[in-house]
Motif scaffolding. Structure first.
Motif, mmCIF file in Angstrom:
data_model
loop_
_atom_site.group_PDB
_atom_site.id
_atom_site.type_symbol
_atom_site.label_atom_id
_atom_site.label_comp_id
_atom_site.label_asym_id
_atom_site.label_seq_id
_atom_site.Cartn_x
_atom_site.Cartn_y
_atom_site.Cartn_z
ATOM 1 N N LEU A 1 -6.984 7.160 -3.450
ATOM 2 C CA LEU A 1 -8.019 6.195 -3.075
ATOM 3 C C LEU A 1 -7.609 5.419 -1.817
ATOM 4 N N PHE A 2 -6.323 5.210 -1.618
ATOM 5 C CA PHE A 2 -5.837 4.538 -0.413
ATOM 6 C C PHE A 2 -6.042 5.419 0.817
ATOM 7 N N VAL A 3 -5.656 6.686 0.746
ATOM 8 C CA VAL A 3 -5.775 7.538 1.939
ATOM 9 C C VAL A 3 -7.233 7.803 2.287
ATOM 10 N N TYR A 4 -8.120 7.709 1.293
ATOM 11 C CA TYR A 4 -9.548 7.853 1.572
ATOM 12 C C TYR A 4 -10.222 6.505 1.851
ATOM 13 N N ASP A 5 -9.421 5.462 2.057
ATOM 14 C CA ASP A 5 -9.929 4.128 2.417
ATOM 15 C C ASP A 5 -10.828 3.520 1.347
ATOM 16 N N ARG A 6 -10.536 3.806 0.095
ATOM 17 C CA ARG A 6 -11.324 3.214 -0.998
ATOM 18 C C ARG A 6 -10.706 1.933 -1.533
ATOM 19 N N ILE A 7 -9.413 1.787 -1.408
ATOM 20 C CA ILE A 7 -8.749 0.558 -1.838
ATOM 21 C C ILE A 7 -7.841 0.079 -0.707
ATOM 22 N N PRO A 8 -7.584 -1.235 -0.623
ATOM 23 C CA PRO A 8 -6.787 -1.774 0.488
ATOM 24 C C PRO A 8 -5.301 -1.530 0.296
ATOM 25 N N ALA A 9 -4.567 -1.682 1.395
ATOM 26 C CA ALA A 9 -3.126 -1.457 1.369
ATOM 27 C C ALA A 9 -2.415 -2.381 0.397
ATOM 28 N N ASP A 10 -2.941 -3.616 0.220
ATOM 29 C CA ASP A 10 -2.240 -4.551 -0.666
ATOM 30 C C ASP A 10 -2.388 -4.192 -2.133
ATOM 31 N N SER A 11 -3.108 -3.087 -2.417
ATOM 32 C CA SER A 11 -3.186 -2.594 -3.787
ATOM 33 C C SER A 11 -1.954 -1.772 -4.152
ATOM 34 N N LEU A 12 -1.126 -1.438 -3.151
ATOM 35 C CA LEU A 12 0.043 -0.599 -3.353
ATOM 36 C C LEU A 12 1.284 -1.292 -2.830
ATOM 37 N N GLN A 13 2.441 -0.686 -3.087
ATOM 38 C CA GLN A 13 3.702 -1.197 -2.581
ATOM 39 C C GLN A 13 4.046 -0.465 -1.289
ATOM 40 N N ILE A 14 4.116 -1.184 -0.188
ATOM 41 C CA ILE A 14 4.393 -0.577 1.109
ATOM 42 C C ILE A 14 5.685 -1.146 1.676
ATOM 43 N N GLU A 15 6.550 -0.254 2.138
ATOM 44 C CA GLU A 15 7.799 -0.648 2.767
ATOM 45 C C GLU A 15 7.865 -0.043 4.163
ATOM 46 N N GLY A 16 8.324 -0.829 5.135
ATOM 47 C CA GLY A 16 8.404 -0.342 6.505
ATOM 48 C C GLY A 16 7.264 -0.879 7.352
ATOM 49 N N ASP A 17 6.931 -0.148 8.396
ATOM 50 C CA ASP A 17 5.931 -0.579 9.366
ATOM 51 C C ASP A 17 4.531 -0.163 8.908
ATOM 52 N N ALA A 18 3.825 -1.069 8.228
ATOM 53 C CA ALA A 18 2.488 -0.752 7.724
ATOM 54 C C ALA A 18 1.505 -0.468 8.849
ATOM 55 N N GLY A 19 1.809 -0.958 10.064
ATOM 56 C CA GLY A 19 0.923 -0.705 11.198
ATOM 57 C C GLY A 19 0.832 0.764 11.569
ATOM 58 N N LEU A 20 1.791 1.566 11.118
ATOM 59 C CA LEU A 20 1.731 2.997 11.395
ATOM 60 C C LEU A 20 0.501 3.640 10.751
ATOM 61 N N PHE A 21 0.058 3.084 9.641
ATOM 62 C CA PHE A 21 -1.144 3.622 9.007
ATOM 63 C C PHE A 21 -2.374 3.410 9.891
ATOM 64 N N ASP A 22 -2.392 2.289 10.632
ATOM 65 C CA ASP A 22 -3.499 2.058 11.563
ATOM 66 C C ASP A 22 -3.491 3.106 12.671
ATOM 67 N N LEU A 23 -2.295 3.441 13.169
ATOM 68 C CA LEU A 23 -2.192 4.479 14.196
ATOM 69 C C LEU A 23 -2.644 5.828 13.650
ATOM 70 N N LEU A 24 -2.278 6.122 12.414
ATOM 71 C CA LEU A 24 -2.647 7.405 11.816
ATOM 72 C C LEU A 24 -4.156 7.502 11.632
ATOM 73 N N ARG A 25 -4.776 6.413 11.176
ATOM 74 C CA ARG A 25 -6.220 6.421 10.961
ATOM 75 C C ARG A 25 -6.979 6.522 12.288
#
Length: 265
Positions: A235-259
């Protein structure tokens, strides 16, 4: 990359998720209610998308490796009356399942993901169709106020299916090489590596288990990792739930670059 789900299981799960989708549509107070996870659509629009999409893919599967065939000409439009719409949806699903059964998993099929890690076969189409109906069933359930996690066997295959079909490419990554690690709490993990050779995913060892691949070593060490249930990851990779619904470590901004990355450009 190949699925761990057999072809008969894929077809069964497509049928089950399609049934769950129709149940959500049947329980809605109105077909004109907006879909929160697809805000540009009403529930009727979502149902129309599901039905037309399954019919189009049924025609594509039937055509084999030839370019996709249009299923729109002469096909019945999605009816506005609820019971008729539900019957139309059921028929749409059966058209897809019937085409897949007749073709079998190994037959060549036109797909839009030619440059990915997924094969251009009817089995790969079935695998992607399962994820499409599973995520849109979640959309419909959210709309009626009764969201449910994706079933485990659907979600565990869904993370890898998304990475290998929707993200993997031979187009060069335009930023500094890095990697994205995805860890499901069900003890499954994957790594997406991006660099000048494109993007490719691999299965890796889950933390605390016997190593399968050394994805955490070398120049492409993970710049960010995300952890959650397999359903949450899909659901996260399909943009159905926000990033703060999961545990993220490292540079979360990389997901913005990927999208924002469009390998076709």
């Amino acid at each position: 990359m190949t699925t761990t789900l057999t072809f008969p299981v894929l077809l069964r799960l497509i049928d089950e998720r399609s049934t769950a989708f129709r149940a959500a549509v049947a329980s809605a107070p109105s077909l004109d209610v907006q879909v929160p996870t697809c805000p540009e659509w009403t529930l009727f629009d979502l149902a129309q998308h599901i039905g037309e999409g399954r019919r189009a893919w049924a025609a594509t599967v039937a055509a084999g490796p030839a370019p996709a065939k249009s299923a729109a000409e002469g096909a019945p439009a999605a009816p506005r009356e609820r019971e008729a719409l539900l019957a139309w949806l059921a028929e749409s699903t059966e058209q897809l399942l019937d085409a897949l059964r007749k073709a079998g998993p190994d037959r060549g099929c036109w797909t839009w993901w030619g440059a990915s890690q997924s094969p251009q076969t009817c089995g790969a189409v079935a695998r992607h169709q399962l994820q499409q109906i599973a995520v849109h069933t979640y959309d419909a359930q959210v709309t009626v106020g009764a969201p449910e996690p994706l079933p485990d066997e659907v979600a565990l295959d869904g993370v890898e299916e998304f990475l290998s079909t929707c993200v993997a490419t031979t187009s060069a990554w335009p930023h500094k090489p890095t990697a994205f690690d995805f860890h499901a709490t069900e003890s499954h993990s994957w790594c997406l590596t991006v660099d000048g050779d494109g993007a490719r995913s691999t299965r890796i060892s889950a933390p605390g288990t016997t190593p399968v691949a050394a994805a955490d070593e070398g120049p492409n060490a993970a710049g960010v990792s995300v952890r959650g249930t397999a359903s949450e990851l899909v659901l996260f990779v399909y943009d159905r739930i926000p990033a703060d619904s999961l545990q993220i470590e490292g540079d979360a901004g990389l997901f913005d670059l990927l999208r924002a990355w469009d390998p076709e450009e």
